[in-house]
Design a protein around this motif. Structure first.
Motif, PDB file in Angstrom:
ATOM      1  N   GLU A 117      42.780-108.615 134.258  1.00 52.78           N
ATOM      2  CA  GLU A 117      42.041-108.970 133.041  1.00 52.78           C
ATOM      3  C   GLU A 117      40.534-108.762 133.190  1.00 52.78           C
ATOM      4  O   GLU A 117      39.902-108.157 132.313  1.00 52.78           O
ATOM      5  CB  GLU A 117      42.326-110.422 132.659  1.00 52.78           C
ATOM      6  N   PRO A 118      39.900-109.280 134.258  1.00 53.12           N
ATOM      7  CA  PRO A 118      38.430-109.189 134.320  1.00 53.12           C
ATOM      8  C   PRO A 118      37.901-107.755 134.281  1.00 53.12           C
ATOM      9  O   PRO A 118      36.902-107.489 133.589  1.00 53.12           O
ATOM     10  CB  PRO A 118      38.102-109.881 135.648  1.00 53.12           C
ATOM     11  N   ASP A 119      38.541-106.832 135.009  1.00 53.99           N
ATOM     12  CA  ASP A 119      38.039-105.462 134.975  1.00 53.99           C
ATOM     13  C   ASP A 119      38.253-104.818 133.611  1.00 53.99           C
ATOM     14  O   ASP A 119      37.413-104.018 133.151  1.00 53.99           O
ATOM     15  CB  ASP A 119      38.711-104.619 136.067  1.00 53.99           C
ATOM     16  N   ALA A 120      39.356-105.135 132.937  1.00 56.20           N
ATOM     17  CA  ALA A 120      39.556-104.628 131.575  1.00 56.20           C
ATOM     18  C   ALA A 120      38.489-105.183 130.640  1.00 56.20           C
ATOM     19  O   ALA A 120      37.974-104.465 129.768  1.00 56.20           O
ATOM     20  CB  ALA A 120      40.952-105.004 131.078  1.00 56.20           C
ATOM     21  N   MET A 121      38.145-106.436 130.813  1.00 61.02           N
ATOM     22  CA  MET A 121      37.088-107.049 129.999  1.00 61.02           C
ATOM     23  C   MET A 121      35.740-106.403 130.308  1.00 61.02           C
ATOM     24  O   MET A 121      34.931-106.144 129.398  1.00 61.02           O
ATOM     25  CB  MET A 121      37.051-108.556 130.267  1.00 61.02           C
ATOM     26  N   ARG A 122      35.483-106.161 131.585  1.00 64.36           N
ATOM     27  CA  ARG A 122      34.218-105.524 131.975  1.00 64.36           C
ATOM     28  C   ARG A 122      34.091-104.134 131.338  1.00 64.36           C
ATOM     29  O   ARG A 122      33.031-103.782 130.802  1.00 64.36           O
ATOM     30  CB  ARG A 122      34.158-105.425 133.504  1.00 64.36           C
ATOM     31  N   ARG A 123      35.159-103.345 131.413  1.00 65.70           N
ATOM     32  CA  ARG A 123      35.114-102.000 130.836  1.00 65.70           C
ATOM     33  C   ARG A 123      34.868-102.061 129.334  1.00 65.70           C
ATOM     34  O   ARG A 123      34.097-101.255 128.784  1.00 65.70           O
ATOM     35  CB  ARG A 123      36.437-101.260 131.112  1.00 65.70           C
ATOM     36  N   TYR A 124      35.501-103.006 128.659  1.00 63.00           N
ATOM     37  CA  TYR A 124      35.347-103.140 127.205  1.00 63.00           C
ATOM     38  C   TYR A 124      33.890-103.443 126.850  1.00 63.00           C
ATOM     39  O   TYR A 124      33.325-102.838 125.928  1.00 63.00           O
ATOM     40  CB  TYR A 124      36.265-104.257 126.715  1.00 63.00           C
ATOM     41  N   LEU A 125      33.286-104.376 127.579  1.00 64.32           N
ATOM     42  CA  LEU A 125      31.895-104.726 127.302  1.00 64.32           C
ATOM     43  C   LEU A 125      30.954-103.561 127.601  1.00 64.32           C
ATOM     44  O   LEU A 125      30.021-103.280 126.827  1.00 64.32           O
ATOM     45  CB  LEU A 125      31.493-105.948 128.131  1.00 64.32           C
ATOM     46  N   SER A 126      31.179-102.891 128.727  1.00 61.35           N
ATOM     47  CA  SER A 126      30.310-101.765 129.095  1.00 61.35           C
ATOM     48  C   SER A 126      30.380-100.658 128.057  1.00 61.35           C
ATOM     49  O   SER A 126      29.355-100.045 127.713  1.00 61.35           O
ATOM     50  CB  SER A 126      30.710-101.214 130.472  1.00 61.35           C
ATOM     51  N   ALA A 127      31.579-100.396 127.545  1.00 66.16           N
ATOM     52  CA  ALA A 127      31.741 -99.344 126.538  1.00 66.16           C
ATOM     53  C   ALA A 127      31.020 -99.679 125.242  1.00 66.16           C
ATOM     54  O   ALA A 127      30.767 -98.777 124.428  1.00 66.16           O
ATOM     55  CB  ALA A 127      33.223 -99.106 126.267  1.00 66.16           C
ATOM     56  N   ARG A 128      30.674-100.943 125.055  1.00 69.82           N
ATOM     57  CA  ARG A 128      30.006-101.368 123.826  1.00 69.82           C
ATOM     58  C   ARG A 128      28.552-101.765 124.060  1.00 69.82           C
ATOM     59  O   ARG A 128      27.948-102.450 123.243  1.00 69.82           O
ATOM     60  CB  ARG A 128      30.808-102.511 123.177  1.00 69.82           C
ATOM     61  N   GLY A 129      28.018-101.314 125.172  1.00 64.43           N
ATOM     62  CA  GLY A 129      26.581-101.390 125.355  1.00 64.43           C
ATOM     63  C   GLY A 129      26.044-102.495 126.233  1.00 64.43           C
ATOM     64  O   GLY A 129      24.830-102.573 126.435  1.00 64.43           O
ATOM     65  N   VAL A 130      26.911-103.357 126.759  1.00 64.56           N
ATOM     66  CA  VAL A 130      26.410-104.394 127.664  1.00 64.56           C
ATOM     67  C   VAL A 130      26.232-103.760 129.044  1.00 64.56           C
ATOM     68  O   VAL A 130      27.199-103.205 129.588  1.00 64.56           O
ATOM     69  CB  VAL A 130      27.374-105.593 127.743  1.00 64.56           C
ATOM     70  N   ALA A 132      26.210-102.853 132.865  1.00 68.20           N
ATOM     71  CA  ALA A 132      27.165-103.257 133.895  1.00 68.20           C
ATOM     72  C   ALA A 132      26.592-104.331 134.805  1.00 68.20           C
ATOM     73  O   ALA A 132      27.330-105.201 135.280  1.00 68.20           O
ATOM     74  CB  ALA A 132      27.591-102.036 134.706  1.00 68.20           C
ATOM     75  N   ASP A 133      25.267-104.293 135.053  1.00 64.29           N
ATOM     76  CA  ASP A 133      24.685-105.278 135.964  1.00 64.29           C
ATOM     77  C   ASP A 133      24.473-106.643 135.303  1.00 64.29           C
ATOM     78  O   ASP A 133      23.990-107.572 135.943  1.00 64.29           O
ATOM     79  CB  ASP A 133      23.376-104.772 136.566  1.00 64.29           C
ATOM     80  N   ARG A 134      24.827-106.754 134.022  1.00 62.48           N
ATOM     81  CA  ARG A 134      24.760-108.059 133.343  1.00 62.48           C
ATOM     82  C   ARG A 134      26.152-108.661 133.151  1.00 62.48           C
ATOM     83  O   ARG A 134      26.282-109.706 132.523  1.00 62.48           O
ATOM     84  CB  ARG A 134      24.095-107.918 131.968  1.00 62.48           C
ATOM     85  N   ILE A 135      27.171-107.976 133.653  1.00 62.70           N
ATOM     86  CA  ILE A 135      28.544-108.453 133.512  1.00 62.70           C
ATOM     87  C   ILE A 135      29.043-108.908 134.882  1.00 62.70           C
ATOM     88  O   ILE A 135      28.972-108.161 135.862  1.00 62.70           O
ATOM     89  CB  ILE A 135      29.471-107.358 132.956  1.00 62.70           C
ATOM     90  N   VAL A 136      29.545-110.125 134.952  1.00 65.93           N
ATOM     91  CA  VAL A 136      30.068-110.696 136.195  1.00 65.93           C
ATOM     92  C   VAL A 136      31.535-111.038 135.974  1.00 65.93           C
ATOM     93  O   VAL A 136      31.901-111.583 134.923  1.00 65.93           O
ATOM     94  CB  VAL A 136      29.282-111.956 136.604  1.00 65.93           C
ATOM     95  N   ALA A 137      32.367-110.727 136.950  1.00 58.09           N
ATOM     96  CA  ALA A 137      33.821-110.930 136.818  1.00 58.09           C
ATOM     97  C   ALA A 137      34.290-112.055 137.732  1.00 58.09           C
ATOM     98  O   ALA A 137      33.952-112.095 138.911  1.00 58.09           O
ATOM     99  CB  ALA A 137      34.572-109.648 137.138  1.00 58.09           C
ATOM    100  N   ASP A 138      35.065-112.961 137.158  1.00 52.55           N
ATOM    101  CA  ASP A 138      35.784-113.981 137.922  1.00 52.55           C
ATOM    102  C   ASP A 138      37.253-113.603 137.894  1.00 52.55           C
ATOM    103  O   ASP A 138      37.901-113.671 136.846  1.00 52.55           O
ATOM    104  CB  ASP A 138      35.564-115.362 137.303  1.00 52.55           C
ATOM    105  N   TYR A 139      37.795-113.237 139.048  1.00 48.90           N
ATOM    106  CA  TYR A 139      39.153-112.731 139.123  1.00 48.90           C
ATOM    107  C   TYR A 139      40.194-113.825 139.330  1.00 48.90           C
ATOM    108  O   TYR A 139      41.378-113.530 139.475  1.00 48.90           O
ATOM    109  CB  TYR A 139      39.256-111.713 140.267  1.00 48.90           C
TER     110      TYR A 139
END
Length: 247
Positions: A117-130, A132-139
């Motif tokens: 889930e976290p990496d899928a969420m990260r990719r979704y946010l990055s694709a919409r302009g957030v 990558a260095d502002r996104i943190v994943a809790d696995y």
């Protein structure tokens, strides 16, 4: 044998019948009372959530500023965020674009190699302009309590905007507050369809677990050492502020 039944036998038979009827009535009454008591007890945790938290706000523009947005996982469809999860992430994007938060912590299930889930969420946010260095994943955000207590104890979050559907956000706010976070709930509106009602019904037993977690504050399924991801994301945001006009 004499024909008929003597009067005293008829009276005794009637008395036994009456006593059986009274006993059956008492059993039925006590059964109904027990069911009513069980229903009342089952609804107590939900009542606690509604009394202890503010009404959900679905308008992102009303949200105060906070360092971090915490987005809870809500399932994947073929490796991509489910519609409900995508809507949560869309709200997180809007919070970031409006300057309400400087980083986003995505918390979800990665207990199996094929389910992340976290990496899928990260990719979704990055694709919409957030960035990558502002996104943190809790696995290891296996449930709402784990996400909240790990955000506080592992990632050092002290204040956050919580992003979830309106039927779930009260529980998230209550649990994050119990974990030591100053929370504000951003409720994602959804149509009142079968999925929404199913989620609302699921909150009844979930509220009971939430009351237990809030009272006893147990360790999450996986605690682990401190992770500096949120601190680094906020530091990157601070360094970028002078050149970007301040986000």
């Amino acid at each position: 044998m004499p024909e008929g039944t003597p009067d005293r036998d008829r009276v005794a038979l009637r008395g036994r019948t009456d006593r059986r009827g009274v006993r059956h009535w008492i059993v039925r009454r006590r059964t109904v009372q027990a069911l009513m008591l069980c229903c009342a007890l089952a609804l107590l945790p939900s009542t606690w959530l509604h009394v202890s938290t503010d009404a959900p706000d679905t308008d992102v523009s009303h949200a105060p500023r906070a360092p971090v947005a915490l987005v809870f996982g809500a399932g994947l469809w073929d490796g991509e965020p489910s519609p409900y999860l995508a809507h949560r992430l869309d709200s997180a994007v809007e919070l970031y674009e409006r300057g309400k938060v400087r980083a986003v912590l995505v918390s979800g299930d990665n207990s199996r190699e094929e389910y992340d889930e976290p990496d899928a969420m990260r990719r979704y946010l990055s694709a919409r302009g957030v960035p990558a260095d502002r996104i943190v994943a809790d696995y290891a955000g296996f449930d709402t309590w784990d996400s909240c207590t790990r955000a506080a104890r592992v990632f050092g979050v002290r204040k956050a905007l919580l992003v979830s559907q309106d039927f779930h956000i009260r529980r998230a706010v209550a649990l994050c507050a119990a974990a030591g976070i100053d929370p504000y709930g951003v409720a994602v509106p959804e149509p009142r369809d079968a999925t929404w009602y199913a989620g609302g019904v699921r909150e009844i037993p979930s509220a009971a677990k939430a009351a237990f977690d809030a009272a006893l504050t147990p360790d999450p399924h996986f605690l682990g050492p401190h992770e500096p991801g949120v601190e680094r994301a906020l530091a990157d945001a601070s360094r970028a502020e002078p050149s970007s006009g301040g986000r």
